[in-house]
Design a protein around this motif. Sequence first.
Motif, PDB file in Angstrom:
ATOM      1  N   ALA A  29       0.857  -1.197   0.000  1.00 43.49           N
ATOM      2  CA  ALA A  29       0.000   0.000   0.000  1.00 43.49           C
ATOM      3  C   ALA A  29       0.889   1.242   0.000  1.00 43.49           C
ATOM      4  CB  ALA A  29      -0.913   0.004   1.216  1.00 43.49           C
ATOM      5  N   ARG A  30       0.250   2.395  -0.205  1.00 44.54           N
ATOM      6  CA  ARG A  30       0.945   3.687  -0.286  1.00 44.54           C
ATOM      7  C   ARG A  30       2.029   3.668  -1.371  1.00 44.54           C
ATOM      8  NH1 ARG A  30       3.683   6.338   4.963  1.00 44.54           N
ATOM      9  NH2 ARG A  30       5.520   5.403   4.036  1.00 44.54           N
ATOM     10  N   CYS A  31       1.726   3.016  -2.481  1.00 43.42           N
ATOM     11  CA  CYS A  31       2.676   2.926  -3.582  1.00 43.42           C
ATOM     12  C   CYS A  31       2.583   4.170  -4.463  1.00 43.42           C
ATOM     13  CB  CYS A  31       2.415   1.681  -4.425  1.00 43.42           C
ATOM     14  SG  CYS A  31       2.640   0.133  -3.523  1.00 43.42           S
ATOM     15  N   ILE A  32       3.702   4.553  -5.016  1.00 48.55           N
ATOM     16  CA  ILE A  32       3.778   5.730  -5.882  1.00 48.55           C
ATOM     17  C   ILE A  32       3.664   5.292  -7.334  1.00 48.55           C
ATOM     18  CG2 ILE A  32       5.209   7.697  -6.580  1.00 48.55           C
ATOM     19  CD1 ILE A  32       6.554   7.516  -3.829  1.00 48.55           C
ATOM     20  N   LEU A  33       2.794   5.963  -8.093  1.00 45.98           N
ATOM     21  CA  LEU A  33       2.545   5.595  -9.482  1.00 45.98           C
ATOM     22  C   LEU A  33       3.004   6.698 -10.432  1.00 45.98           C
ATOM     23  CD1 LEU A  33      -1.073   4.095  -9.245  1.00 45.98           C
ATOM     24  CD2 LEU A  33       1.126   2.976  -8.845  1.00 45.98           C
ATOM     25  N   PRO A  34       3.352   6.325 -11.650  1.00 44.67           N
ATOM     26  CA  PRO A  34       3.713   7.344 -12.655  1.00 44.67           C
ATOM     27  C   PRO A  34       2.451   8.054 -13.158  1.00 44.67           C
ATOM     28  CG  PRO A  34       3.728   5.165 -13.643  1.00 44.67           C
ATOM     29  CD  PRO A  34       3.511   4.953 -12.163  1.00 44.67           C
ATOM     30  N   ILE A  35       2.567   9.329 -13.439  1.00 46.28           N
ATOM     31  CA  ILE A  35       1.444  10.118 -13.949  1.00 46.28           C
ATOM     32  C   ILE A  35       1.446  10.067 -15.483  1.00 46.28           C
ATOM     33  CG2 ILE A  35       0.337  12.392 -13.974  1.00 46.28           C
ATOM     34  CD1 ILE A  35       0.442  11.088 -11.234  1.00 46.28           C
ATOM     35  N   THR A  36       0.272   9.894 -16.068  1.00 47.55           N
ATOM     36  CA  THR A  36       0.169   9.861 -17.523  1.00 47.55           C
ATOM     37  C   THR A  36       0.585  11.190 -18.139  1.00 47.55           C
ATOM     38  OG1 THR A  36      -1.327   9.455 -19.391  1.00 47.55           O
ATOM     39  CG2 THR A  36      -2.257  10.559 -17.474  1.00 47.55           C
ATOM     40  N   GLN A  37       1.127  11.121 -19.349  1.00 47.44           N
ATOM     41  CA  GLN A  37       1.523  12.316 -20.087  1.00 47.44           C
ATOM     42  C   GLN A  37       0.436  12.754 -21.070  1.00 47.44           C
ATOM     43  OE1 GLN A  37       4.421  14.023 -19.420  1.00 47.44           O
ATOM     44  NE2 GLN A  37       4.532  12.548 -17.733  1.00 47.44           N
ATOM     45  N   GLN A  38      -0.707  12.071 -21.061  1.00 43.82           N
ATOM     46  CA  GLN A  38      -1.795  12.465 -21.955  1.00 43.82           C
ATOM     47  C   GLN A  38      -2.287  13.872 -21.604  1.00 43.82           C
ATOM     48  OE1 GLN A  38      -5.018   9.673 -22.681  1.00 43.82           O
ATOM     49  NE2 GLN A  38      -3.732   7.945 -22.083  1.00 43.82           N
ATOM     50  N   THR A  39      -2.560  14.637 -22.625  1.00 39.81           N
ATOM     51  CA  THR A  39      -3.007  16.015 -22.421  1.00 39.81           C
ATOM     52  C   THR A  39      -4.509  16.184 -22.639  1.00 39.81           C
ATOM     53  OG1 THR A  39      -2.404  16.510 -24.724  1.00 39.81           O
ATOM     54  CG2 THR A  39      -0.756  16.970 -23.032  1.00 39.81           C
ATOM     55  N   ARG A  40      -5.117  15.247 -23.323  1.00 38.59           N
ATOM     56  CA  ARG A  40      -6.547  15.357 -23.628  1.00 38.59           C
ATOM     57  C   ARG A  40      -7.351  14.482 -22.676  1.00 38.59           C
ATOM     58  NH1 ARG A  40      -6.332  14.973 -30.280  1.00 38.59           N
ATOM     59  NH2 ARG A  40      -5.009  16.828 -30.596  1.00 38.59           N
ATOM     60  N   LEU A  41      -7.442  14.920 -21.448  1.00 36.25           N
ATOM     61  CA  LEU A  41      -8.212  14.200 -20.425  1.00 36.25           C
ATOM     62  C   LEU A  41      -9.260  15.142 -19.847  1.00 36.25           C
ATOM     63  CD1 LEU A  41      -5.382  12.290 -18.493  1.00 36.25           C
ATOM     64  CD2 LEU A  41      -7.030  11.316 -20.103  1.00 36.25           C
ATOM     65  N   PRO A  42     -10.393  14.585 -19.401  1.00 30.60           N
ATOM     66  CA  PRO A  42     -11.422  15.442 -18.793  1.00 30.60           C
ATOM     67  C   PRO A  42     -10.880  16.202 -17.593  1.00 30.60           C
ATOM     68  CG  PRO A  42     -12.292  13.244 -19.261  1.00 30.60           C
ATOM     69  CD  PRO A  42     -10.812  13.175 -19.508  1.00 30.60           C
TER      70      PRO A  42
END
Length: 270
Positions: free
Chosen positions: A193-206
Amino acid sequence: MTELLINSFIQIRFLDVLDIFLVGLLLYFLYTWMKGSAAINIFIAIVGIIIIMKVVMLLHMELLTSILGAFIDVGFIALIIIFQPEIRRFLLNIGTSKFAIGFRKIFSRFGLKYKTDDVTELDPICESCISMGEGKVGALILLAQENDLQDIIDTGVKIDAVISKPLIENIFFKNSPLHDGAMVISNNKIVAARCILPITQQTRLPGSYGLRHRAGIGVSEMHDCIVLVVSEETGSIRIVFDGKVTDVKPSEMKAKIKEIESKKQFSNKK
């Protein structure tokens, strides 16, 4: 000039045409792979520079050719750094491809196991997500598939506990020290738990997608896991797989997870 171009086209062989076709196909797949990310603009610029370099080489413009060649040679290391997330995602996709899965099946015949085949108990997971959604408690849960997510597990706190509804809800309770981050479930256990995830580089998100959703999309782009996201603002439940987000009703949650797993298993058997 005209004579030079004519002589160049006359010398084109079938292998040259095949070479151009394969390069075009490679560029197309690279474009579709990076489409929607911030790296696409850099990719287009690189392709443009390579095309210009080939044209000046054809026209025997030696000074400009040497300048562009030096730029490409020096920029190669920089490109590896810039495209590090994309390269990592590409290699991970190769590792989970049908070709790699075929090799793992061969190795398994000699007693070499890549991942255990324990079936994950979905009932306590779905019940806890529904309960947290009703209470508007944010949650981010990763269900490991072929990849065991060890690099993600190493960023968090290892638990290695039996899956249960009370434990999941306690971990994501707002005052819990482990609630901030992602939970990883693998081999029918809550691994970390409390794991760190990479953030997406997509720009077209709601605009309604916060860091929790963007992290879920980011990890699903790099790994073959199924991501469950419970919104803290609305209490809605979303399932993320392969970078795609699906809104689900609480009653349809378990069926949707099984549908994704069955489609993946079917594609791996082909």
